[in-house]
Design an enzyme around this catalytic site. Structure first.
Site, PDB file in Angstrom:
ATOM      1  N   LYS A 102       1.010  -2.914   6.581  1.00 12.54           N
ATOM      2  CA  LYS A 102       1.493  -2.825   5.200  1.00 12.54           C
ATOM      3  C   LYS A 102       2.992  -2.499   5.161  1.00 12.54           C
ATOM      4  O   LYS A 102       3.701  -2.930   4.247  1.00 12.54           O
ATOM      5  CB  LYS A 102       0.663  -1.807   4.416  1.00 12.54           C
ATOM      6  CG  LYS A 102      -0.783  -2.270   4.177  1.00 12.54           C
ATOM      7  CD  LYS A 102      -0.850  -3.549   3.333  1.00 12.54           C
ATOM      8  CE  LYS A 102      -2.263  -3.968   3.012  1.00 12.54           C
ATOM      9  NZ  LYS A 102      -2.349  -5.147   2.133  1.00 12.54           N
ATOM     10  N   TYR A 159      -3.424  -0.478  10.038  1.00 14.00           N
ATOM     11  CA  TYR A 159      -3.278  -0.878   8.625  1.00 14.00           C
ATOM     12  C   TYR A 159      -1.889  -0.493   8.115  1.00 14.00           C
ATOM     13  O   TYR A 159      -1.202  -1.303   7.489  1.00 14.00           O
ATOM     14  CB  TYR A 159      -4.365  -0.177   7.807  1.00 14.00           C
ATOM     15  CG  TYR A 159      -4.355  -0.475   6.328  1.00 14.00           C
ATOM     16  CD1 TYR A 159      -4.913  -1.645   5.830  1.00 14.00           C
ATOM     17  CD2 TYR A 159      -3.803   0.435   5.423  1.00 14.00           C
ATOM     18  CE1 TYR A 159      -4.924  -1.903   4.457  1.00 14.00           C
ATOM     19  CE2 TYR A 159      -3.812   0.180   4.051  1.00 14.00           C
ATOM     20  CZ  TYR A 159      -4.370  -0.994   3.577  1.00 14.00           C
ATOM     21  OH  TYR A 159      -4.373  -1.248   2.222  1.00 14.00           O
ATOM     22  N   SER A 187       0.863  -1.186   0.000  1.00 18.06           N
ATOM     23  CA  SER A 187       0.000   0.000   0.000  1.00 18.06           C
ATOM     24  C   SER A 187       0.894   1.230   0.000  1.00 18.06           C
ATOM     25  O   SER A 187       2.098   1.141   0.265  1.00 18.06           O
ATOM     26  CB  SER A 187      -0.859  -0.058   1.270  1.00 18.06           C
ATOM     27  OG  SER A 187      -1.179   1.207   1.767  1.00 18.06           O
TER      28      SER A 187
HETATM   29  P1  NDP Z   1     -11.756  -5.551  -1.035  1.00 12.42           P
HETATM   30  O1  NDP Z   1     -12.310  -5.227   0.311  1.00 12.42           O
HETATM   31  O2  NDP Z   1     -12.552  -5.226  -2.249  1.00 12.42           O
HETATM   32  O3  NDP Z   1     -11.377  -7.099  -1.107  1.00 12.42           O
HETATM   33  C1  NDP Z   1     -10.688  -7.721  -0.066  1.00 12.42           C
HETATM   34  C2  NDP Z   1     -10.558  -9.179  -0.376  1.00 12.42           C
HETATM   35  O4  NDP Z   1      -9.871  -9.828   0.688  1.00 12.42           O
HETATM   36  C3  NDP Z   1     -11.907  -9.848  -0.518  1.00 12.42           C
HETATM   37  O5  NDP Z   1     -11.867 -10.767  -1.575  1.00 12.42           O
HETATM   38  C4  NDP Z   1     -12.077 -10.570   0.810  1.00 12.42           C
HETATM   39  O6  NDP Z   1     -12.892 -11.699   0.642  1.00 12.42           O
HETATM   40  C5  NDP Z   1     -10.623 -10.931   1.153  1.00 12.42           C
HETATM   41  N1  NDP Z   1     -10.391 -11.124   2.581  1.00 12.42           N
HETATM   42  C6  NDP Z   1     -10.498 -10.206   3.565  1.00 12.42           C
HETATM   43  N2  NDP Z   1     -10.204 -10.754   4.747  1.00 12.42           N
HETATM   44  C7  NDP Z   1      -9.922 -12.063   4.512  1.00 12.42           C
HETATM   45  C8  NDP Z   1      -9.553 -13.158   5.327  1.00 12.42           C
HETATM   46  N3  NDP Z   1      -9.432 -13.054   6.653  1.00 12.42           N
HETATM   47  N4  NDP Z   1      -9.329 -14.347   4.741  1.00 12.42           N
HETATM   48  C9  NDP Z   1      -9.451 -14.483   3.396  1.00 12.42           C
HETATM   49  N5  NDP Z   1      -9.795 -13.489   2.567  1.00 12.42           N
HETATM   50  C10 NDP Z   1     -10.025 -12.296   3.124  1.00 12.42           C
HETATM   51  O7  NDP Z   1     -10.335  -4.839  -1.083  1.00 12.42           O
HETATM   52  P2  NDP Z   1      -9.347  -4.450  -2.275  1.00 12.42           P
HETATM   53  O8  NDP Z   1      -9.569  -5.326  -3.429  1.00 12.42           O
HETATM   54  O9  NDP Z   1      -9.400  -2.999  -2.431  1.00 12.42           O
HETATM   55  O10 NDP Z   1      -7.968  -4.796  -1.560  1.00 12.42           O
HETATM   56  C11 NDP Z   1      -7.173  -5.908  -1.891  1.00 12.42           C
HETATM   57  C12 NDP Z   1      -5.805  -5.689  -1.296  1.00 12.42           C
HETATM   58  O11 NDP Z   1      -5.236  -4.495  -1.845  1.00 12.42           O
HETATM   59  C13 NDP Z   1      -5.791  -5.501   0.219  1.00 12.42           C
HETATM   60  O12 NDP Z   1      -4.662  -6.120   0.765  1.00 12.42           O
HETATM   61  C14 NDP Z   1      -5.701  -4.000   0.377  1.00 12.42           C
HETATM   62  O13 NDP Z   1      -5.119  -3.632   1.585  1.00 12.42           O
HETATM   63  C15 NDP Z   1      -4.822  -3.650  -0.797  1.00 12.42           C
HETATM   64  N6  NDP Z   1      -4.910  -2.267  -1.229  1.00 12.42           N
HETATM   65  C16 NDP Z   1      -6.035  -1.774  -1.821  1.00 12.42           C
HETATM   66  C17 NDP Z   1      -6.071  -0.467  -2.257  1.00 12.42           C
HETATM   67  C18 NDP Z   1      -7.225   0.119  -2.986  1.00 12.42           C
HETATM   68  O14 NDP Z   1      -7.156   1.277  -3.387  1.00 12.42           O
HETATM   69  N7  NDP Z   1      -8.327  -0.609  -3.198  1.00 12.42           N
HETATM   70  C19 NDP Z   1      -4.935   0.440  -2.049  1.00 12.42           C
HETATM   71  C20 NDP Z   1      -3.792  -0.188  -1.425  1.00 12.42           C
HETATM   72  C21 NDP Z   1      -3.797  -1.488  -1.030  1.00 12.42           C
HETATM   73  P3  NDP Z   1     -13.934 -12.209   1.757  1.00 12.42           P
HETATM   74  O15 NDP Z   1     -14.506 -10.988   2.428  1.00 12.42           O
HETATM   75  O16 NDP Z   1     -14.909 -13.022   1.019  1.00 12.42           O
HETATM   76  O17 NDP Z   1     -13.101 -13.045   2.669  1.00 12.42           O
END
Ligand code: NDP
Length: 259
Positions: free
Chosen positions: A163, A159, A146
């Site tokens: 990260k 967070y 991130s």
């Molecule tokens: P979303 O909230 O859209 O998706 C998060 C994903 O992680 C979901 O598929 C969720 O699935 C899964 N997840 C969450 N907790 C768990 C768990 N305990 N076990 C298994 N799966 C889990 O987030 P983003 O797509 O935006 O983020 C994806 C990654 O990118 C993250 O690591 C985030 O920190 C990082 N990121 C995102 C940014 C952005 O601008 N969007 C910027 C910087 C970093 P489910 O709930 O079904 O388990």
């Protein structure tokens, strides 16, 4: 001269959090480049949707319901992938959570949930996949970091700590496992529209502050992350180790001040 290959035909990938958002886009990008892709997460229905899209690209998919904050789930997840496909070439540690709370209001429960998912979960996914990849003598691990791996931001201290930690473990594991043919690298997304960021990006006042911070002049899509993921998963990145590629529209490079 040997030109680099971005082709992932015959490779097996596992993308955590592959049911939606960035994980879904990366899973589809790897499939598009030729890989068979397993996707994991806690919500089976969303995973099935991504799996159908992978199959439409002519690749094999596998849905593994797993909570990466639980070590037993991680072990089962990796075992299931290897039982199904016989190997594991690419791991994308994408699953992650965040909650915006002033630091004085962070509870132990909130701290633990974010750290257990983003940092502990990522490390033990690396460890479980690393066991397989070390035996294979080849593997690619891509951790999703991130902007907070590099800079501080308000109301997301747990967070940011995770990260920054993920970037630290990316470098440590890269140093430790390079000799076994394993590349460990990271992608640092900027602001990309997903369920995680939508509440922020729908806030007009916030957007007015954010836009001058993005030199490219727009928020990222999840598709913007596909190229970096395919590069780091492919042989084209074989000499890249312990690095982070920021895909942030120029956020960390400077301001878009039009003075
Ligand atoms: P979303 O909230 O859209 O998706 C998060 C994903 O992680 C979901 O598929 C969720 O699935 C899964 N997840 C969450 N907790 C768990 C768990 N305990 N076990 C298994 N799966 C889990 O987030 P983003 O797509 O935006 O983020 C994806 C990654 O990118 C993250 O690591 C985030 O920190 C990082 N990121 C995102 C940014 C952005 O601008 N969007 C910027 C910087 C970093 P489910 O709930 O079904 O388990």
């Amino acid at each position: 001269m040997q030109f680099p290959s971005f082709d992932l035909n015959g490779r097996v990938a596992l993308v955590t959090g592959g049911g939606r958002g960035i994980g879904r886009a990366i899973a589809l990008a790897l499939a598009h480049a030729g890989a068979d892709v397993a996707i994991s997460g806690r919500t089976t229905s969303r995973l099935q949707n991504t799996a159908e899209e992978i199959n439409k690209l002519g690749r094999k998919s596998l849905v593994v319901t797993a909570d990466i904050s639980k070590l037993q789930d991680i072990e089962n997840m990796v075992r299931t992938v290897v039982n199904e496909f016989g190997r594991l070439d690419i791991l994308v540690n994408n699953a992650g959570i965040n909650k915006r709370v002033p630091s004085l209001e962070v509870t132990e429960e909130l701290w633990d949930s974010i750290v257990d998912t983003n940092l502990k979960g990522t490390f033990f996914c690396c460890q479980a996949a690393g066991r397989i990849m070390l035996k294979q003598g080849k593997g690619k691990i891509i951790n999703i970091c991130s902007l907070t791996s590099q800079i501080g931001m308000t109301t997301i201290a747990p967070y940011g700590a995770t990260k920054s930690g993920v970037l630290g473990l990316t470098r440590s594991l890269a140093a430790e496992w390079a000799r076994y043919g394993i590349n460990v690298n990271a992608i640092g997304p900027g602001y990309h529209e997903t369920d995680l960021t939508r509440p922020l990006l729908e806030n007009k006042a916030w957007m007015e502050k954010l836009m001058p911070r993005i030199p490219i002049g727009r928020v990222g899509t999840t598709e913007d992350l596909m190229g970096a993921a395919v590069f780091l998963a492919s042989d084209a990145s074989n000499y890249v180790s312990g690095e982070i590629i920021y895909v942030d529209g120029g956020f960390l490079s400077g301001w878009n001040w039009n003075l």
